[in-house]
Design a protein around this motif. Structure first.
Motif, short mmCIF file in Angstrom:
data_model
loop_
_atom_site.label_atom_id
_atom_site.label_comp_id
_atom_site.label_asym_id
_atom_site.label_seq_id
_atom_site.Cartn_x
_atom_site.Cartn_y
_atom_site.Cartn_z
N GLN A 50 33.06 -1.59 -48.39
CA GLN A 50 33.27 -2.87 -47.71
C GLN A 50 32.14 -3.17 -46.74
O GLN A 50 31.71 -4.33 -46.60
N SER A 90 35.97 0.24 -60.02
CA SER A 90 36.66 -0.51 -58.98
C SER A 90 35.66 -1.18 -58.03
O SER A 90 35.84 -2.34 -57.64
N ALA A 147 33.98 -4.16 -59.74
CA ALA A 147 34.89 -5.31 -59.77
C ALA A 147 34.92 -6.02 -58.42
O ALA A 147 34.91 -7.26 -58.36
N ALA A 148 34.93 -5.24 -57.33
CA ALA A 148 34.93 -5.84 -56.00
C ALA A 148 33.65 -6.63 -55.76
O ALA A 148 33.67 -7.72 -55.18
N GLU A 151 31.70 -7.97 -58.09
CA GLU A 151 31.69 -9.15 -58.97
C GLU A 151 32.52 -10.29 -58.39
O GLU A 151 32.16 -11.47 -58.52
N ARG A 152 33.62 -9.95 -57.74
CA ARG A 152 34.45 -11.00 -57.13
C ARG A 152 33.69 -11.75 -56.05
O ARG A 152 33.96 -12.93 -55.78
N LEU A 153 32.73 -11.07 -55.41
CA LEU A 153 31.94 -11.69 -54.35
C LEU A 153 30.61 -12.23 -54.85
O LEU A 153 29.83 -12.79 -54.08
N GLY A 154 30.31 -12.03 -56.11
CA GLY A 154 29.04 -12.48 -56.65
C GLY A 154 27.86 -11.66 -56.19
O GLY A 154 26.72 -12.15 -56.17
#
Length: 272
Positions: A20, A74, A77-78, A80-83
């Motif tokens: 994060q 995982s 994927a995190a 990719e969600r934020l570009g």
């Protein structure tokens, strides 16, 4: 400008907090992230470092690879969600070589993100990774406390200054992060200042950094004084030079560096 981040990921809960932190910095800086998962090859304790029989070794490595795959999937994927541009790296070797593998990957990045050692579990091995990240790489390392980071990039930062080469390197490596801060305090805890912190403040101000100087008493120890100042100022980042002798596996870190790593409650940027 920070454009390349390397983050060390593993199977522990603290790994998610490092991820994060990396994602937050990448979003703010327009940086790409490389996530590195290190796999330790097992050996038989008390057997001269000999490895497990081939079949058991394959079984262990297959399990470790599956675990690494799940963590990296995982994380991908995190991102990719934020570009966020995201790459995954895996490296395996004997446990005593993992710090050097980390350092090798860190040499072509702007900043490496590692986690505070958990002395109740990995302990020395975690500390070896931290040390290698800034002692052997030639690049700075951002150490994220086990509790995670509150704000990145930082809004309020403390820069530890003692006039040394290591402190100068850390302060300059931190400039891209400090330029995003609203408040930067240069803390000089020395009794005799041969290289006044005022010179560093002037240097930072020329980089559009809102820095000011404070002399602090260090009767309780420099590490304690720095952490107390960081707490009093509600700082999001501590910047300091890292000291040690990384050619020794025994982790002969300098006293202040070691104390900060053990007691830290906020992210710390180390450089050597």
């Amino acid at each position: 400008m920070i454009k390349d981040l390397l983050v060390h990921l593993d199977e522990t809960p603290a790994s998610e907090r490092r991820l994060q932190a990396a994602l937050a910095l990448a979003a703010a800086c327009g940086a790409q992230i490389s996530a590195l998962y290190l796999i330790a090859e097992p050996f038989l304790p008390g057997m001269g470092g000999r490895h497990l029989p081939a079949e058991l070794l394959r079984e262990h490595l297959a399990h470790a690879e599956a675990e690494a795959g799940a963590v990296l999937a995982s994380a991908t994927a995190a991102a990719e969600r934020l570009g966020t541009t995201f790459a995954v790296l895996r490296a395996s070797g004997p446990v005593d070589r993992l710090p050097q593998l980390l350092a090798r990957h860190a040499r072509c990045t702007d900043l490496t993100i590692v986690g505070q050692a958990d002395l109740a579990t990995h302990g020395v091995d975690d500390t070896a990774l931290i040390e290698a990240a800034f002692m052997d790489s030639g690049r700075p390392a951002l150490v994220i406390p086990r509790a995670g980071a509150t704000v990145l990039p930082p809004r309020r930062a403390i820069v530890a200054w003692d006039g040394s080469r290591e402190a100068a390197r850390a302060a300059n490596d931190a400039i891209p992060l400090l330029q995003a801060a609203e408040f930067v305090l240069v803390v000089d805890a020395r009794e005799a200042a041969d290289h006044p912190g005022a010179e560093l403040v002037a240097h930072l101000v020329r980089h559009k950094i809102p820095a000011e100087l404070r002399q602090v008493a260090s009767s309780a120890g420099i590490a304690e004084a720095l952490l107390a100042q960081a707490n009093a100022e509600a700082a999001d980042l501590l910047v300091m030079g890292g000291y040690g002798h990384s050619r020794f596996r025994e982790m002969m870190l300098g006293g202040t560096t070691r104390s900060i790593l053990e007691q830290m409650t906020l992210p710390v940027l180390f450089a050597h």
